[in-house]
Design a protein around this motif. Sequence first.
Motif, short mmCIF file in Angstrom:
data_model
loop_
_atom_site.label_atom_id
_atom_site.label_comp_id
_atom_site.label_asym_id
_atom_site.label_seq_id
_atom_site.Cartn_x
_atom_site.Cartn_y
_atom_site.Cartn_z
N GLU A 109 0.84 -1.20 0.00
CA GLU A 109 0.00 0.00 0.00
C GLU A 109 0.88 1.27 0.00
O GLU A 109 0.57 2.25 -0.69
CB GLU A 109 -0.92 -0.04 1.25
N ARG A 112 2.05 1.72 -3.46
CA ARG A 112 0.97 2.21 -4.33
C ARG A 112 0.80 3.72 -4.16
O ARG A 112 0.69 4.46 -5.14
CB ARG A 112 -0.34 1.47 -4.00
N LEU A 113 0.80 4.17 -2.92
CA LEU A 113 0.61 5.60 -2.67
C LEU A 113 1.75 6.42 -3.28
O LEU A 113 1.54 7.51 -3.79
CB LEU A 113 0.52 5.87 -1.16
N TRP A 114 2.95 5.85 -3.26
CA TRP A 114 4.11 6.56 -3.82
C TRP A 114 4.09 6.50 -5.35
O TRP A 114 4.18 7.54 -6.01
CB TRP A 114 5.39 5.91 -3.27
N ASP A 116 1.66 5.21 -7.62
CA ASP A 116 0.46 5.53 -8.41
C ASP A 116 -0.10 6.89 -8.08
O ASP A 116 -0.67 7.55 -8.93
CB ASP A 116 -0.63 4.46 -8.19
N GLU A 117 0.04 7.32 -6.83
CA GLU A 117 -0.58 8.60 -6.47
C GLU A 117 0.43 9.73 -6.33
O GLU A 117 0.06 10.87 -6.05
CB GLU A 117 -1.41 8.44 -5.18
N PHE A 119 2.81 10.48 -4.13
CA PHE A 119 3.23 11.08 -2.86
C PHE A 119 4.73 10.86 -2.66
O PHE A 119 5.25 9.79 -3.01
CB PHE A 119 2.44 10.49 -1.69
N ARG A 192 5.30 16.38 -0.85
CA ARG A 192 3.90 15.89 -0.90
C ARG A 192 3.79 14.68 0.03
O ARG A 192 4.45 13.67 -0.18
CB ARG A 192 3.54 15.45 -2.33
N THR A 194 1.48 11.92 2.53
CA THR A 194 0.21 11.32 2.94
C THR A 194 0.53 10.37 4.09
O THR A 194 1.70 10.08 4.35
CB THR A 194 -0.47 10.57 1.79
#
Length: 328
Positions: A109, A112-114, A116-117, A119, A192, A194
């Motif tokens: 996860e 993924r945040l790094w 795909d999104e 961050f 950035r 999260t």
Amino acid sequence: MCSGMDLIVLMPFYNEEKQIPVTVERMVPLLDGLGLSYSLLLVNDGSSDGTWKAITESSEKYPSRVRGISLSRNFGKEAAICAGLDVADAEAVILMDGDLQHPPELIPEMIRLWRDEGFEIVEGIKSNRGREGIFSKVQAKLFYGLFYRLSGYDLSDASDYKLLDRKVVLKWRTLREHNTFFRGLSAWLGFRKTNFSFDVAERQIGRSRWKLSSLLRLSLHAIVSFSAVPLHLISFIGAIFLVGTIILLIQTLFNYFSGVAAGGFTTVIIVNLAVGACVMISLGLIGTYIALIFDEVKNRPRYIISEDTRMSREPDDHSESLSTGKEP
Ligand code: UDP
Ligand code: MG
């Protein structure tokens, strides 16, 4: 220059000989399943037990997947993190505790945040603090409350379980202060961000490696390096005492002219003791700042790397090895 590796998972270890094989056997299959090029970077923070032996054995078992570096003595977790971040050469670095209290299942996860999104910092927030003694809980609450009020950074429930993009790691290396406070400095860096929450797992092997004195020292250094408010507080307390002094002066003069000057001895003793205590505390506080400045001025390396499993395998590769923690 980047080695082209996607991910490095960085873990500091201090006297964790039994924990190393457990951690490595749990991490390797999990990271293999991510479909990324990766390596585990295990930092031996000057352990006095067989931690380094366990790390070299793991590195021999998984030569391309496990790299170990060893510090010349116990420099503390913060310095071990610095050493790891200085040699970690990958698109992203995940920092986590070696005792698996930071659940590794959350790594996909984080990735993924790094990826795909987009961050650049993905940080773990503790949703519960695990089985911690009441004293540690109170101490953490006091420290983070004070830290927030004095520095403006709310780090309550923050953890060292973080993913940092390469960009962040490169900027981190430009921060040259000797006494680092990883959580505070990564908040200070910006980028950035999260977060995700996690439950602190139970420690399976051994006990917490933090000594009370090291925790207190870290807390004091963290506050002093992030805030000058305690110094201003001294002037504030001084001002309050000045007001009290003026009131007492008026009262003393009044008594003198009324012919009852012998009284008030108790007041003199109390005021003397109070002023003495305030002066001592203030001097101590100023001393702490001066000691930290002295530490910075000496400009000693944050850590010394004495061994590197990669160097013993690739004797020609000196580029990242035997670092003294000085070069950015
Ligand atoms: N650690 C370290 N150097 C130290 C103290 C701790 O590298 O001087 C490592 C330790 O081996 C572990 C991680 O830092 O992998 C977290 O330490 P610990 O579990 O003792 O801390 P806690 O979970 O109590 O905060
Ligand atoms: Mg732990």
